[in-house]
Design a protein around this motif. Structure first.
Motif, PDB file in Angstrom:
ATOM      1  N   ALA A 188      -8.569   8.463  -2.302  1.00 59.68           N
ATOM      2  CA  ALA A 188      -7.410   7.751  -2.863  1.00 59.68           C
ATOM      3  C   ALA A 188      -6.826   6.890  -1.752  1.00 59.68           C
ATOM      4  O   ALA A 188      -7.008   7.178  -0.562  1.00 59.68           O
ATOM      5  CB  ALA A 188      -6.362   8.726  -3.403  1.00 59.68           C
ATOM      6  N   MET A 189      -6.126   5.835  -2.146  1.00 59.24           N
ATOM      7  CA  MET A 189      -5.558   4.913  -1.163  1.00 59.24           C
ATOM      8  C   MET A 189      -4.134   5.320  -0.804  1.00 59.24           C
ATOM      9  O   MET A 189      -3.304   5.572  -1.678  1.00 59.24           O
ATOM     10  CB  MET A 189      -5.555   3.484  -1.706  1.00 59.24           C
ATOM     11  CG  MET A 189      -5.045   2.453  -0.697  1.00 59.24           C
ATOM     12  SD  MET A 189      -4.976   0.791  -1.410  1.00 59.24           S
ATOM     13  CE  MET A 189      -6.739   0.465  -1.617  1.00 59.24           C
ATOM     14  N   ASN A 190      -3.878   5.402   0.494  1.00 60.41           N
ATOM     15  CA  ASN A 190      -2.538   5.688   1.005  1.00 60.41           C
ATOM     16  C   ASN A 190      -1.671   4.447   0.816  1.00 60.41           C
ATOM     17  O   ASN A 190      -1.968   3.383   1.371  1.00 60.41           O
ATOM     18  CB  ASN A 190      -2.629   6.072   2.489  1.00 60.41           C
ATOM     19  CG  ASN A 190      -1.309   6.548   3.054  1.00 60.41           C
ATOM     20  OD1 ASN A 190      -0.257   5.981   2.770  1.00 60.41           O
ATOM     21  ND2 ASN A 190      -1.362   7.587   3.864  1.00 60.41           N
ATOM     22  N   LYS A 191      -0.615   4.550   0.014  1.00 61.95           N
ATOM     23  CA  LYS A 191       0.235   3.385  -0.275  1.00 61.95           C
ATOM     24  C   LYS A 191       0.893   2.836   0.979  1.00 61.95           C
ATOM     25  O   LYS A 191       1.068   1.621   1.125  1.00 61.95           O
ATOM     26  CB  LYS A 191       1.316   3.760  -1.305  1.00 61.95           C
ATOM     27  CG  LYS A 191       0.783   3.903  -2.722  1.00 61.95           C
ATOM     28  CD  LYS A 191       1.858   4.365  -3.687  1.00 61.95           C
ATOM     29  CE  LYS A 191       2.887   3.289  -3.925  1.00 61.95           C
ATOM     30  NZ  LYS A 191       3.868   3.701  -4.972  1.00 61.95           N
ATOM     31  N   ALA A 192       1.226   3.709   1.909  1.00 63.38           N
ATOM     32  CA  ALA A 192       1.942   3.272   3.110  1.00 63.38           C
ATOM     33  C   ALA A 192       1.038   2.475   4.048  1.00 63.38           C
ATOM     34  O   ALA A 192       1.471   1.482   4.642  1.00 63.38           O
ATOM     35  CB  ALA A 192       2.513   4.491   3.845  1.00 63.38           C
ATOM     36  N   THR A 193      -0.234   2.908   4.185  1.00 63.72           N
ATOM     37  CA  THR A 193      -1.141   2.254   5.142  1.00 63.72           C
ATOM     38  C   THR A 193      -2.131   1.301   4.493  1.00 63.72           C
ATOM     39  O   THR A 193      -2.708   0.443   5.164  1.00 63.72           O
ATOM     40  CB  THR A 193      -1.941   3.314   5.914  1.00 63.72           C
ATOM     41  OG1 THR A 193      -2.805   4.020   4.989  1.00 63.72           O
ATOM     42  CG2 THR A 193      -1.016   4.304   6.602  1.00 63.72           C
ATOM     43  N   GLY A 194      -2.339   1.476   3.180  1.00 61.95           N
ATOM     44  CA  GLY A 194      -3.335   0.651   2.493  1.00 61.95           C
ATOM     45  C   GLY A 194      -4.760   1.103   2.763  1.00 61.95           C
ATOM     46  O   GLY A 194      -5.717   0.439   2.371  1.00 61.95           O
ATOM     47  N   GLN A 195      -4.915   2.254   3.454  1.00 65.12           N
ATOM     48  CA  GLN A 195      -6.238   2.766   3.804  1.00 65.12           C
ATOM     49  C   GLN A 195      -6.701   3.824   2.798  1.00 65.12           C
ATOM     50  O   GLN A 195      -5.918   4.640   2.349  1.00 65.12           O
ATOM     51  CB  GLN A 195      -6.211   3.392   5.205  1.00 65.12           C
ATOM     52  CG  GLN A 195      -5.868   2.422   6.317  1.00 65.12           C
ATOM     53  CD  GLN A 195      -6.909   1.333   6.494  1.00 65.12           C
ATOM     54  OE1 GLN A 195      -8.103   1.612   6.543  1.00 65.12           O
ATOM     55  NE2 GLN A 195      -6.454   0.089   6.585  1.00 65.12           N
ATOM     56  N   GLU A 196      -8.002   3.777   2.487  1.00 63.16           N
ATOM     57  CA  GLU A 196      -8.584   4.787   1.605  1.00 63.16           C
ATOM     58  C   GLU A 196      -8.837   6.052   2.411  1.00 63.16           C
ATOM     59  O   GLU A 196      -9.374   5.987   3.511  1.00 63.16           O
ATOM     60  CB  GLU A 196      -9.892   4.265   1.020  1.00 63.16           C
ATOM     61  CG  GLU A 196     -10.421   5.100  -0.132  1.00 63.16           C
ATOM     62  CD  GLU A 196     -11.614   4.465  -0.813  1.00 63.16           C
ATOM     63  OE1 GLU A 196     -11.536   4.144  -1.995  1.00 63.16           O
ATOM     64  OE2 GLU A 196     -12.646   4.285  -0.122  1.00 63.16           O
ATOM     65  N   ALA A 208      -1.982  14.499  -4.556  1.00 60.48           N
ATOM     66  CA  ALA A 208      -1.469  13.404  -3.729  1.00 60.48           C
ATOM     67  C   ALA A 208      -1.149  12.180  -4.583  1.00 60.48           C
ATOM     68  O   ALA A 208      -0.139  11.492  -4.354  1.00 60.48           O
ATOM     69  CB  ALA A 208      -2.488  13.041  -2.652  1.00 60.48           C
ATOM     70  N   VAL A 209      -1.994  11.916  -5.567  1.00 61.19           N
ATOM     71  CA  VAL A 209      -1.752  10.782  -6.477  1.00 61.19           C
ATOM     72  C   VAL A 209      -0.519  11.052  -7.335  1.00 61.19           C
ATOM     73  O   VAL A 209       0.323  10.164  -7.543  1.00 61.19           O
ATOM     74  CB  VAL A 209      -2.994  10.527  -7.361  1.00 61.19           C
ATOM     75  CG1 VAL A 209      -2.688   9.489  -8.437  1.00 61.19           C
ATOM     76  CG2 VAL A 209      -4.170  10.067  -6.503  1.00 61.19           C
ATOM     77  N   THR A 210      -0.393  12.285  -7.812  1.00 62.66           N
ATOM     78  CA  THR A 210       0.768  12.658  -8.624  1.00 62.66           C
ATOM     79  C   THR A 210       2.066  12.504  -7.844  1.00 62.66           C
ATOM     80  O   THR A 210       3.103  12.137  -8.403  1.00 62.66           O
ATOM     81  CB  THR A 210       0.621  14.122  -9.112  1.00 62.66           C
ATOM     82  OG1 THR A 210      -0.587  14.246  -9.862  1.00 62.66           O
ATOM     83  CG2 THR A 210       1.794  14.523  -9.992  1.00 62.66           C
ATOM     84  N   SER A 211       1.996  12.746  -6.533  1.00 68.87           N
ATOM     85  CA  SER A 211       3.199  12.628  -5.694  1.00 68.87           C
ATOM     86  C   SER A 211       3.675  11.189  -5.576  1.00 68.87           C
ATOM     87  O   SER A 211       4.818  10.933  -5.173  1.00 68.87           O
ATOM     88  CB  SER A 211       2.923  13.175  -4.290  1.00 68.87           C
ATOM     89  OG  SER A 211       2.102  12.275  -3.556  1.00 68.87           O
ATOM     90  N   GLY A 212       2.813  10.242  -5.912  1.00 66.44           N
ATOM     91  CA  GLY A 212       3.184   8.833  -5.828  1.00 66.44           C
ATOM     92  C   GLY A 212       2.885   8.201  -4.478  1.00 66.44           C
ATOM     93  O   GLY A 212       3.033   6.984  -4.307  1.00 66.44           O
ATOM     94  N   GLU A 213       2.447   9.001  -3.510  1.00 66.09           N
ATOM     95  CA  GLU A 213       2.167   8.468  -2.171  1.00 66.09           C
ATOM     96  C   GLU A 213       0.756   7.874  -2.083  1.00 66.09           C
ATOM     97  O   GLU A 213       0.454   7.139  -1.139  1.00 66.09           O
ATOM     98  CB  GLU A 213       2.318   9.571  -1.127  1.00 66.09           C
ATOM     99  CG  GLU A 213       3.758  10.091  -1.005  1.00 66.09           C
ATOM    100  CD  GLU A 213       3.877  11.220   0.005  1.00 66.09           C
ATOM    101  OE1 GLU A 213       2.860  11.520   0.675  1.00 66.09           O
ATOM    102  OE2 GLU A 213       4.977  11.793   0.123  1.00 66.09           O
ATOM    103  N   ILE A 215      -2.642   6.043  -4.389  1.00 63.37           N
ATOM    104  CA  ILE A 215      -3.026   5.320  -5.610  1.00 63.37           C
ATOM    105  C   ILE A 215      -4.538   5.113  -5.612  1.00 63.37           C
ATOM    106  O   ILE A 215      -5.225   5.440  -4.649  1.00 63.37           O
ATOM    107  CB  ILE A 215      -2.309   3.955  -5.705  1.00 63.37           C
ATOM    108  CG1 ILE A 215      -2.604   3.120  -4.449  1.00 63.37           C
ATOM    109  CG2 ILE A 215      -0.808   4.137  -5.884  1.00 63.37           C
ATOM    110  CD1 ILE A 215      -2.058   1.700  -4.510  1.00 63.37           C
ATOM    111  N   VAL A 216      -5.036   4.538  -6.695  1.00 65.54           N
ATOM    112  CA  VAL A 216      -6.453   4.182  -6.864  1.00 65.54           C
ATOM    113  C   VAL A 216      -7.391   5.340  -6.520  1.00 65.54           C
ATOM    114  O   VAL A 216      -8.186   5.268  -5.567  1.00 65.54           O
ATOM    115  CB  VAL A 216      -6.835   2.939  -6.006  1.00 65.54           C
ATOM    116  CG1 VAL A 216      -8.163   2.357  -6.521  1.00 65.54           C
ATOM    117  CG2 VAL A 216      -5.758   1.891  -6.019  1.00 65.54           C
TER     118      VAL A 216
END
Length: 426
Positions: A188-196, A208-213, A215-216
């Motif tokens: 999954a992609m870390n929203k803060a860093t943009g890194q998978e 982790a995706v459910t937490s909103g932090e 995505i993808v």
């Protein structure tokens, strides 16, 4: 007299029971205060008495022994192994007795232990302490035998450390278990860093995706590692001088999986390692019929043809590799090497000529041929360098060719690039 003996036995049993309880209390108290040396001493004193204890006391003994040997976690793998063995005995006793007083605590401790051991294994790997990493991955596997991936890591890190005794043991275990490594990796992609980022399980990734932090979410299928495992077993046997064992390992695997392309290629590599180039070529040609669109297979056949002096065949294989994969840098580079290899005969003849007008005329003809060879090779080298910008060999060769063909501006630019690359290596 008989009554006296019975009474004496009863007193003895009572005394043993009291001693057991006393030593376990001492151990428990020492553990709570963090004095693990005293705890281990008390446990060792109680060990000789525990055989006569009931299940309740045995479960407590092994629970406390596990805690004493694990201590704070910063202990040797030998002590960790004793802790795991003790916890497992405590759980087994409780399962048989149907009373689970310590099992829940043990499961939590073992979960923390596993996490700690895996962290140490990763740290050791990053620090290039490969055998320490291997030992910790092996320990993790012993804690969680269903996670055969840990055993695979133990084997591969041992190979990196060149400890072939340990790695062979692990690889053969993996083979006998039927491990192939197929499965999924969860990203999954870390929203803060943009890194998978990779997660240990789909549950952790989904949380982790459910937490909103994150995505993808993505699931990526992992390829089978069975061919690699068998190949490594064979190569280790080869390094030990056991050629027959190497071939036997490959034969058994291929007999079981006749259509496995990975095993076919692995056997080809083993044959090449043994110096059997003809057999290697046969197997690679068989592989290309099974997978005609595989650029790497065509490239490898080109290498073997070139080494055998079959220039036209090598050229054809490299051309096929490039057609199948236009980004195959090594194929471009080897094509250039093949072309430049025809220069030697021309240079030899040029050097043998005299100073007569006929010789001078022939010299000019040969120089034009050599220039044509250079100009034919240039596009392949330029593409190879574009695909692998840090290739010092490609830059060096191009610089020399630009100089020989009087391309001054390109020569100067390539000379500057080469100096930059060489400076980066120092």
């Amino acid at each position: 007299m008989k009554k006296l003996i019975v009474v004496a036995l009863a007193l003895l049993v009572g005394t043993l029971s009291f001693a057991q309880k006393n030593e376990l209390k001492t151990a428990e108290k020492a553990i709570k205060s963090g004095n693990y040396a005293d705890a281990k001493s008390a446990i060792q004193s109680a060990e000789s008495l525990i055989g006569a204890a009931d299940d309740k006391m045995k479960a407590k003994f092994y629970f406390l022994k596990g805690k004493a040997f694990y201590a704070t976690g910063s202990v040797s793998n030998e002590d960790v192994g004793k802790a795991i063995e003790s916890f497992d005995k405590a759980k087994s006793i409780e399962a048989s007795a149907g009373k689970l007083k310590y099992t829940e605590d043990i499961n939590k401790i073992k979960s923390d232990m596993l996490s700690s051991i895996l962290t140490k294994a990763q740290t050791d790997l990053q620090n290039k302490e490969y055998m320490k990493s291997s030992a910790n991955f092996e320990q993790a596997y012993k804690m969680s035998p269903s996670d055969t991936l840990y055993l695979y890591y133990a084997a591969s890190t041992a190979v990196t450390a060149q400890d072939y005794v340990v790695s062979l043991k692990h690889y053969e275990n993996l083979r006998d278990l039927g491990y192939n490594g197929e499965g999924y990796q969860y990203y999954a992609m870390n929203k803060a860093t943009g890194q998978e980022e990779l997660f240990d399980s789909n549950l952790l990734r989904d949380a982790a995706v459910t937490s909103g932090e994150y995505i993808v979410p993505k699931d990526k299928k992992t390829a089978s590692k069975y061919a690699e495992i068998v190949k490594n077993i064979a190569l280790i046997h080869l390094s030990n001088g056991d050629n027959e064992k190497a071939l036997d390992a490959m034969k058994v695997a291929r007999d079981q999986n006749p259509d496995d392309l990975g095993l076919l290629i692995s056997e080809a590599n083993v044959q090449l390692k043994m110096g059997n180039q003809a057999r290697f070529k046969e197997l690679m040609e068989e592989a290309t019929t099974k997978d005609p669109d595989n650029a790497e297979l065509q490239y490898n056949l080109g290498v073997i043809a070139a080494e055998g002096g079959e220039t036209e065949a090598a050229r054809s294989y490299y051309e096929k590799a490039i057609a199948l994969d236009p980004s195959y840098a090594d194929a471009y580079n080897n094509m250039a090497v093949l072309i430049l290899g025809t220069e030697s005969d021309i240079v030899e003849e040029m050097n043998s000529l005299g100073t007569s007008s006929a010789d001078n005329k022939r010299y000019d003809e040969l120089r034009a041929k050599r220039t044509n060879i250079y100009e034919t090779a240039i596009p392949f080298l330029e593409t190879a360098l574009k695909l692998k910008p840090n290739s010092i060999n490609a830059a060096q060769t191009l610089m020399n060719i630009y100089s020989a063909t009087s391309q001054t501006d390109k020569f100067k630019a390539m000379k500057a690039k080469l100096e930059e690359l060489q400076a980066g290596e120092n």
